[in-house]
Design a protein around this motif. Structure first.
Motif, short mmCIF file in Angstrom:
data_model
loop_
_atom_site.label_atom_id
_atom_site.label_comp_id
_atom_site.label_asym_id
_atom_site.label_seq_id
_atom_site.Cartn_x
_atom_site.Cartn_y
_atom_site.Cartn_z
N ASN A 89 25.22 31.72 48.89
CA ASN A 89 26.64 31.39 48.81
C ASN A 89 27.47 32.61 48.44
O ASN A 89 26.95 33.59 47.91
CB ASN A 89 26.85 30.27 47.78
CG ASN A 89 26.15 29.00 48.21
OD1 ASN A 89 26.50 28.41 49.21
ND2 ASN A 89 25.14 28.59 47.46
N ALA A 90 28.78 32.54 48.70
CA ALA A 90 29.68 33.65 48.39
C ALA A 90 30.89 33.14 47.62
O ALA A 90 31.49 32.12 47.99
CB ALA A 90 30.13 34.35 49.66
N TRP A 91 31.25 33.85 46.56
CA TRP A 91 32.44 33.59 45.74
C TRP A 91 33.26 34.86 45.83
O TRP A 91 32.97 35.84 45.18
CB TRP A 91 32.00 33.30 44.31
CG TRP A 91 33.08 32.93 43.36
CD1 TRP A 91 33.72 33.77 42.50
CD2 TRP A 91 33.61 31.64 43.13
NE1 TRP A 91 34.63 33.08 41.76
CE2 TRP A 91 34.59 31.75 42.13
CE3 TRP A 91 33.39 30.38 43.70
CZ2 TRP A 91 35.33 30.68 41.66
CZ3 TRP A 91 34.11 29.31 43.24
CH2 TRP A 91 35.07 29.46 42.23
N ILE A 92 34.28 34.87 46.72
CA ILE A 92 34.93 36.14 47.04
C ILE A 92 36.45 36.07 46.94
O ILE A 92 37.08 35.10 47.34
CB ILE A 92 34.52 36.65 48.44
CG1 ILE A 92 34.82 35.62 49.52
CG2 ILE A 92 33.04 37.00 48.45
CD1 ILE A 92 34.53 36.10 50.93
N TYR A 93 37.02 37.13 46.38
CA TYR A 93 38.46 37.35 46.30
C TYR A 93 39.22 36.18 45.68
O TYR A 93 40.21 35.69 46.21
CB TYR A 93 39.02 37.74 47.68
CG TYR A 93 38.28 38.92 48.23
CD1 TYR A 93 38.46 40.19 47.67
CD2 TYR A 93 37.35 38.77 49.24
CE1 TYR A 93 37.74 41.28 48.13
CE2 TYR A 93 36.63 39.87 49.71
CZ TYR A 93 36.83 41.11 49.14
OH TYR A 93 36.11 42.17 49.58
N ASN A 94 38.75 35.74 44.52
CA ASN A 94 39.40 34.66 43.78
C ASN A 94 40.08 35.23 42.53
O ASN A 94 39.65 36.24 41.99
CB ASN A 94 38.37 33.60 43.39
CG ASN A 94 37.75 32.95 44.59
OD1 ASN A 94 38.44 32.36 45.41
ND2 ASN A 94 36.44 33.07 44.74
N TYR A 95 41.10 34.54 42.08
CA TYR A 95 41.84 34.92 40.88
C TYR A 95 41.53 33.87 39.82
O TYR A 95 41.74 32.68 40.04
CB TYR A 95 43.33 34.96 41.18
CG TYR A 95 44.18 35.31 39.99
CD1 TYR A 95 44.34 36.63 39.59
CD2 TYR A 95 44.84 34.31 39.28
CE1 TYR A 95 45.13 36.95 38.50
CE2 TYR A 95 45.65 34.63 38.20
CZ TYR A 95 45.78 35.95 37.81
OH TYR A 95 46.55 36.26 36.72
N GLN A 96 41.04 34.32 38.67
CA GLN A 96 40.62 33.41 37.62
C GLN A 96 41.22 33.85 36.29
O GLN A 96 41.05 34.98 35.89
CB GLN A 96 39.10 33.40 37.53
CG GLN A 96 38.43 33.00 38.83
CD GLN A 96 36.96 33.33 38.84
OE1 GLN A 96 36.53 34.15 39.64
NE2 GLN A 96 36.19 32.72 37.97
N ARG A 97 41.89 32.93 35.60
CA ARG A 97 42.45 33.24 34.30
C ARG A 97 42.01 32.23 33.27
O ARG A 97 41.83 31.06 33.56
CB ARG A 97 43.99 33.29 34.36
CG ARG A 97 44.48 34.62 34.87
CD ARG A 97 44.03 35.76 33.93
NE ARG A 97 44.26 37.07 34.45
CZ ARG A 97 43.34 37.85 35.02
NH1 ARG A 97 42.12 37.47 35.16
NH2 ARG A 97 43.66 39.05 35.45
N ARG A 98 41.91 32.69 32.05
CA ARG A 98 41.30 31.94 30.97
C ARG A 98 42.21 30.89 30.36
O ARG A 98 43.41 30.91 30.52
CB ARG A 98 40.83 32.91 29.90
CG ARG A 98 41.98 33.73 29.34
CD ARG A 98 41.47 34.81 28.43
NE ARG A 98 40.91 35.92 29.13
CZ ARG A 98 41.54 37.04 29.43
NH1 ARG A 98 42.77 37.21 29.10
NH2 ARG A 98 40.94 38.01 30.06
N ALA A 99 41.56 30.01 29.62
CA ALA A 99 42.29 29.01 28.83
C ALA A 99 42.67 29.62 27.49
O ALA A 99 42.19 30.67 27.11
CB ALA A 99 41.40 27.79 28.60
N GLY A 100 43.53 28.96 26.77
CA GLY A 100 43.85 29.37 25.41
C GLY A 100 44.57 30.70 25.32
O GLY A 100 44.31 31.50 24.43
#
Length: 173
Positions: free
Chosen positions: A84-95
């Motif tokens: 599988n591929a997880w590519i070019y995503n934007y992820q920001r944290r909680a809190g």
């Protein structure tokens, strides 16, 4: 939301926000595309649950160009997921601006445990070009992690003030 027993399908332009114990799970499926998904404020109980999960039998699928904000864990690769591929995503944290061990109360203010999490033998996974607000972790509690996983050109978050924080970029636990 479960995508199971499918081949060559696509999910595009989906937004899921402010839910409790909701995730997108793909299992026993091959060659699926998830494009422009937005998962935000998905609160989970217990520990280790994720907004998106590649479970057993998830093969050759791609998640790309998506946004994940304020989730405890954004993506989890489980035992039996392969290629599988997880590519070019934007992820920001909680809190806010910190990543640390999440509260299991479901209140959403406990922070983010991890942005990307390998939980078991997930093989031949490509993690490329992601901008994460928290760590990328590979769980080795039960022994060595899977084979031929590639992490390339990712920006993993490094800020934390909690003494129990997971304030590192890429880690094996």
């Amino acid at each position: 939301i479960s995508v199971g027993n499918t081949v060559s399908s696509w999910v595009r332009d989906v937004k899921v926000a402010d839910w409790y114990n909701v995730e997108i799970t793909t299992k026993n499926s091959a060659r699926n595309l998830y494009d422009r998904i937005w998962l935000s404020d998905l609160f989970f109980h217990p520990w280790n649950e994720a907004a998106f999960s590649f479970d057993s039998g998830a093969i050759d699928s791609v998640v790309q160009n998506s946004i994940f904000t304020r989730n405890f864990v954004d993506v989890k690769f489980q035992v039996g997921a392969s290629g599988n591929a997880w590519i070019y995503n934007y992820q920001r944290r909680a809190g806010g601006d910190e990543c640390h061990v999440a509260s299991t109360s479901g209140s959403g203010n406990g922070g983010q445990e991890r942005a990307i999490f390998f939980h078991g033998l997930a093989n031949e996974t490509l993690i490329e070009g992601n901008d994460t607000g928290c760590s990328i972790e590979m769980d080795q509690f039960w022994g060595p992690q899977a084979y031929r996983n590639t992490l390339y050109r990712n920006r993993a978050g490094l800020m934390a003030s909690d003494p129990n924080a997971r304030d590192y970029g890429i880690v094996t636990e």
